[in-house]
Design an enzyme around this catalytic site. Structure first.
Site, PDB file in Angstrom:
ATOM      1  N   LYS A   1       0.708  -0.861  -0.125  1.00  0.00           N
ATOM      2  CA  LYS A   1       0.026   0.034  -0.214  1.00  0.00           C
ATOM      3  C   LYS A   1       0.671   1.005   0.044  1.00  0.00           C
ATOM      4  CE  LYS A   1      -4.629  -0.064   2.096  1.00  0.00           C
ATOM      5  NZ  LYS A   1      -5.176  -0.311   1.291  1.00  0.00           N
TER       6      LYS A   1
HETATM    7  N1  PMP Z   1      -7.549  -4.063  -3.488  1.00  0.00           N
HETATM    8  C1  PMP Z   1      -7.129  -2.948  -2.700  1.00  0.00           C
HETATM    9  C2  PMP Z   1      -6.383  -2.025  -4.380  1.00  0.00           C
HETATM   10  C3  PMP Z   1      -7.337  -1.774  -1.776  1.00  0.00           C
HETATM   11  O1  PMP Z   1      -6.625  -0.493  -1.538  1.00  0.00           O
HETATM   12  C4  PMP Z   1      -6.957  -2.553  -1.188  1.00  0.00           C
HETATM   13  C5  PMP Z   1      -7.219  -2.468   0.134  1.00  0.00           C
HETATM   14  N2  PMP Z   1      -6.392  -2.871   0.962  1.00  0.00           N
HETATM   15  C6  PMP Z   1      -7.547  -3.974  -0.913  1.00  0.00           C
HETATM   16  C7  PMP Z   1      -7.636  -4.753  -2.310  1.00  0.00           C
HETATM   17  C8  PMP Z   1      -8.761  -4.848   0.352  1.00  0.00           C
HETATM   18  O2  PMP Z   1      -7.456  -5.777   0.846  1.00  0.00           O
HETATM   19  P1  PMP Z   1      -7.428  -5.507   2.250  1.00  0.00           P
HETATM   20  O3  PMP Z   1      -8.553  -6.866   2.553  1.00  0.00           O
HETATM   21  O4  PMP Z   1      -6.777  -6.167   3.251  1.00  0.00           O
HETATM   22  O5  PMP Z   1      -8.166  -4.452   3.104  1.00  0.00           O
END
Ligand code: PMP
Length: 294
Positions: free
Chosen positions: A153
C-alpha cells in the site's frame, strides 16, 4: 470529520493532538507519493475493542516500507499495542485505523533517510454503504506488477484508485472494477473481487492484485464451510456470465454487486454464497465466531 479537538494521533513515538503533528512540506511523500499506509479496523466486541488481524496489517505495512527502503524499528506487536492505546485515548472501540509512514525531504529520486510514522483513527460507517453496488468496468488498468510492488500500500499507487473511482462516480456508478495489464479481471479500486458460478467461487490469483487480508479471511471461511473456491484468472466476459459477485476489503467488508456495466447479476444476493460469507465475516470480526487461522 476525521478528528475533533479531543482527538489524538500517534506521531513518531508520542501521542499528540492532530494540530500538533506536522509533516514536512518538502517531504517525498507529498511530492512523489513515496509513503506507505494501512487500513485496519477495530470492532466493539464482547471482550472490548478488538483490532481485526492487526499483526497481518502491520506486517504488510513493514514489508511495504521495506521495499521502498524506509526502515523503522517498530515490530508488528509493538504497533498493535500502540494502536490499542491510541483507541483508548480516542475513546473508540469501533474504528478505522490509518497508519502512515512518510519520508523526509530529498528531491533526488532516492528514498530520504528520514522516516516518520503516524497512526490516526476515526469512527467510520460502512465504506461502500449498505446497498448492492452498481459497478462499471474502468477504462484504467491496475498497475503492471513490473512497474511497482502492487501488493503493497504505497501511497502513490492510489492515484490509480482515485482515477478509476472518479470516473465511476462521474458516470453515475458506485464503484470501478479494474482489469490487469493482460485484460483479466483484477480488483476494485480498493477491494478484491469474487464471482459465483453455480456453487463455486472464483477470485483472481495473487500477482496483479493487492492480496487482501479480507480476501484471505473469506477464503479461510470458505474452506471451513466447505464452499468450493478457486484462485484463477478470468475475463470480463466470464464475469458477465456469473450468477453473483462480491467485493471484499477491510473497509468494504463483504459487499454484493447488483450489476456490472449493463449486466445484472441474476442470483438474488440473499441466495448467494457472498451473502452467507458477509454474515460469517461480520460474526468473525465481532468475536461471535472463531476461525482456526485467526
Ligand atoms: N485491493 C486494493 C487495491 C486495496 O487498496 C485494498 C484495501 N487494502 C484491498 C484490495 C483489500 O485489502 P484488505 O482486505 O487487506 O483491506
Amino acid at each position: 470529520m476525521y478528528y475533533t479537538n479531543d482527538s489524538y494521533v500517534f506521531h513518531n513515538g508520542k501521542f499528540l493532538k492532530p494540530a500538533e503533528a506536522n509533516t514536512n512540506l518538502y517531504g517525498q511523500t507529498l511530492h512523489y507519493g513515496n509513503g506507505v499506509f494501512e487500513g485496519i479496523r477495530a470492532y466493539d466486541t464482547p471482550e472490548g475493542a478488538k483490532i481485526f488481524k492487526g499483526l497481518d496489517h502491520y506486517e504488510r505495512l513493514i514489508k511495504g516500507a521495506h521495499v521502498m527502503s524506509m526502515e523503522f524499528n517498530y515490530t508488528p506487536e509493538e504497533l498493535c499495542e500502540i494502536t490499542y492505546e491510541l483507541l483508548e485515548k480516542n475513546n473508540l472501540k469501533d474504528a478505522y485505523i490509518r497508519p502512515l509512514i512518510t519520508t523526509g525531504a530529498d528531491m533526488s529520486l532516492r528514498t530520504s533517510s528520514e522516516v516518520n510514522i503516524t497512526i490516526q483513527c476515526w469512527e467510520w460507517g460502512k465504506y461502500m454503504g449498505d446497498k448492492l453496488l452498481r459497478v462499471m468496468t474502468s477504462s484504467f488498468q491496475r498497475p503492471n506488477p513490473k512497474s511497482c510492488f502492487v501488493e503493497t500500500k504505497v501511497t502513490g499507487h492510489y492515484v490509480n484508485s482515485i482515477l478509476s473511482t472518479n470516473e465511476a462516480k462521474q458516470k453515475g456508478f458506485d464503484e470501478a472494477l479494474l482489469l490487469d495489464m493482460n485484460g483479466n479481471v483484477a480488483e476494485c479500486s480498493g477491494a478484491n473481487v469474487f464471482m459465483q458460478k453455480g456453487n463455486k467461487l472464483v477470485t483472481p490469483p495473487k500477482g496483479h492484485i493487492m492480496p487482501g487480508i479480507t480476501r484471505s479471511t473469506v477464503i479461510d471461511l470458505c474452506k471451513e464451510e466447505g464452499f468450493e473456491v478457486e484462485e484463477k484468472h478470468f475475463t470480463l466476459e466470464e464475469l458477465k456470465q456469473a450468477d453473483a459477485c462480491f467485493f471484499t476489503g477491510t473497509a468494504a467488508e463483504v459487499v454484493g454487486l447488483q450489476s456490472l456495466d449493463d449486466y445484472q447479476f441474476p442470483l438474488a444476493w440473499e441466495e448467494s454464497l457472498g451473502y452467507q460469507l458477509m454474515h460469517m465475516y461480520k460474526d468473525l470480526v465481532l468475536g461471535k465466531r472463531k476461525l482456526q487461522s485467526v
